[in-house]
Write a protein that holds these residues in place. Structure first.
Motif, mmCIF file in Angstrom:
data_model
loop_
_atom_site.group_PDB
_atom_site.id
_atom_site.type_symbol
_atom_site.label_atom_id
_atom_site.label_comp_id
_atom_site.label_asym_id
_atom_site.label_seq_id
_atom_site.Cartn_x
_atom_site.Cartn_y
_atom_site.Cartn_z
ATOM 1 N N HIS A 160 -33.082 -5.709 80.120
ATOM 2 C CA HIS A 160 -34.290 -5.897 79.323
ATOM 3 C C HIS A 160 -35.518 -5.685 80.209
ATOM 4 N N TRP A 161 -36.591 -5.226 79.580
ATOM 5 C CA TRP A 161 -37.849 -5.027 80.298
ATOM 6 C C TRP A 161 -38.808 -6.170 79.989
ATOM 7 N N GLN A 162 -39.440 -6.687 81.026
ATOM 8 C CA GLN A 162 -40.369 -7.804 80.878
ATOM 9 C C GLN A 162 -41.801 -7.325 81.091
ATOM 10 N N GLY A 164 -31.509 -2.132 73.879
ATOM 11 C CA GLY A 164 -30.133 -1.904 73.471
ATOM 12 C C GLY A 164 -29.142 -2.218 74.576
ATOM 13 N N ALA A 165 -27.871 -2.139 74.233
ATOM 14 C CA ALA A 165 -26.814 -2.514 75.175
ATOM 15 C C ALA A 165 -26.552 -1.413 76.187
ATOM 16 N N GLN A 166 -25.910 -1.830 77.282
ATOM 17 C CA GLN A 166 -25.417 -0.907 78.298
ATOM 18 C C GLN A 166 -26.568 -0.103 78.922
ATOM 19 N N GLY A 167 -26.221 0.908 79.684
ATOM 20 C CA GLY A 167 -27.233 1.807 80.203
ATOM 21 C C GLY A 167 -27.765 1.435 81.568
ATOM 22 N N GLU A 168 -26.994 1.724 82.635
ATOM 23 C CA GLU A 168 -27.487 1.450 83.977
ATOM 24 C C GLU A 168 -28.705 2.309 84.324
ATOM 25 N N PHE A 213 -35.603 9.467 77.394
ATOM 26 C CA PHE A 213 -36.209 8.417 78.200
ATOM 27 C C PHE A 213 -37.610 8.083 77.701
ATOM 28 N N GLU A 214 -38.366 9.106 77.341
ATOM 29 C CA GLU A 214 -39.729 8.874 76.871
ATOM 30 C C GLU A 214 -39.740 8.145 75.532
ATOM 31 N N GLY A 236 -37.074 -0.027 85.423
ATOM 32 C CA GLY A 236 -37.674 -1.357 85.418
ATOM 33 C C GLY A 236 -37.023 -2.367 84.512
ATOM 34 N N PHE A 237 -35.912 -2.013 83.848
ATOM 35 C CA PHE A 237 -35.207 -2.963 82.994
ATOM 36 C C PHE A 237 -34.298 -3.832 83.863
#
Length: 374
Positions: free
Chosen positions: A167-169, A316-320, A294-295, A326-327
């Motif tokens: 998640h991004w803060q 969303g789930a997953q995604g290294e 990405f954008e 920055g997530f």
């Protein structure tokens, strides 16, 4: 405690159901869950049969578990396929099972809806008896919040499983450039380059709220969403009708960003807004463009969150690949009640070892974050 089974949310009024739902979480609202059911996205033929468990006292709804009887483990994002395979090899019936979750949406939040903590605990205590009475092998409560975690910790027989998302803060950034300044020089240049590559292809972006989206635009949104499944030769979980019903029932929570080349949209990302969080749910593109994913899915959502003072962006789930953008790793939790003692013992042992791996993975993932070291 007597449990009342509800096979369709249409049998209960939205105000009665929503009285138990925190206003900051859109995925448990009557409007969202009933749109899934009424649109035909959920039905016994899909392997998702609504089976919401309610408790009434003196004619008033006191507690609820939004649940589904399942004949498979797809669309859950907490993967128990190997548990089911092991049962099949051992001659144990694993399906049907009972799942408490938001269908097709790996978002953490309320699962145990209750007027009081005591009412919630009582409903949970009645659940094992319900499983036995109905011949269900197990109960699974996915992506819980702290309230449900606390209540489930007190219940005997439940096993906790950990997962990891990103998640991004939003730490009070003034604009996207302010966020970029928190990154290492190399990562900052990389992110700028990605955005410049998209801009060089002539893309512009338009954000729409639910009330602003026309039916023709919903056709486009659904075409993009369905295309993400078609390229994998899969059938979409959601029907076209779901999007129109949701726009009719809770338009204020919907956000859609359209990626355009000239006047024509070619991609979209669909999100929901709730409280201090933006939830990126669905993405799709009708053709392949370099870096457009990405954008559209990440940078646009981050920029929108900054502009509107939204604290958290769950894409969303997953995604290294989110890490270098920055997530940050976030631990998620699910809970599992397995009636077969042998299966329970084996899964308990597995989860204990998996837990160590998940925590180590999340710690290691932090080392890949792009932020400057203090």
């Amino acid at each position: 405690m007597p449990l009342h089974r509800l096979d369709s949310l249409s049998a209960i009024s939205a105000p009665e159901w929503d009285a138990l739902v925190p206003t900051s979480h859109p995925f448990l609202r009557h409007a969202f869950l009933s749109a899934l059911e009424d649109s035909g996205s959920l039905n016994p033929q899909s392997g998702w049969q609504p089976e919401h468990l309610l408790h009434y006292a003196h004619g008033t709804l006191q507690a609820a578990l939004p649940s589904y009887r399942k004949w498979h483990s797809y669309g859950e994002y907490v993967f128990d396929h190997e548990w089911a395979n092991a049962c099949e090899r051992a001659g144990i019936e694993y399906y049907p099972k009972l799942l408490t979750a938001v269908p097709f949406s790996p978002v953490s939040g309320p699962r145990l809806l209750a007027a009081s903590a005591e009412q919630g605990r009582e409903l949970l205590a009645a659940l094992p008896g319900y499983l036995e009475l109905e011949g269900l092998s197990s109960a699974h409560i996915n992506f819980t919040d702290a309230l449900a975690d606390s209540a489930l910790t007190e219940q005997a027989g439940w096993l906790q499983r950990l997962g990891c998302q990103f998640h991004w803060q939003n730490r009070g950034y003034r604009d996207f450039q302010d966020f970029l300044e928190t990154l290492s020089s190399r990562k900052r240049k990389q992110m700028r380059k990605e955005r410049e590559q998209v801009a060089a292809q002539g893309f512009t972006f338009e954000w729409l709220e639910g009330r602003q989206v026309s039916e023709a635009q919903w056709d486009f949104v659904y075409a993009c969403y369905a295309h993400t499944y078609a390229v994998r030769r899969q059938t979409p979980y959601l029907t076209r009708a779901f999007f129109s019903l949701l726009a009719e029932r809770m338009p204020e929570a919907i956000r859609v960003v359209l990626a355009k080349q000239g006047a024509s949209p070619v991609a979209m990302a669909f999100s929901l807004l709730g409280g201090d969080s933006l939830y990126g749910r669905y993405w799709g593109c009708l053709a392949e463009f370099d870096r457009l994913h990405f954008e559209t899915c990440f940078y646009q959502g981050m920029e929108y969150a900054i502009a509107h003072g939204i604290q958290r962006f769950d894409a969303g789930a997953q995604g290294e690949h989110k890490l270098i953008r920055g997530f940050e790793p976030v631990i998620t939790r699910s809970w599992h009640y397995l009636r077969h003692p042998g299966l329970k013992a084996a899964v308990s042992d597995f989860l204990e070892r998996e837990r160590e791996g998940v925590l180590a993975y999340a710690e290691q993932a932090r080392s890949a974050l792009p932020y400057r070291q203090a």
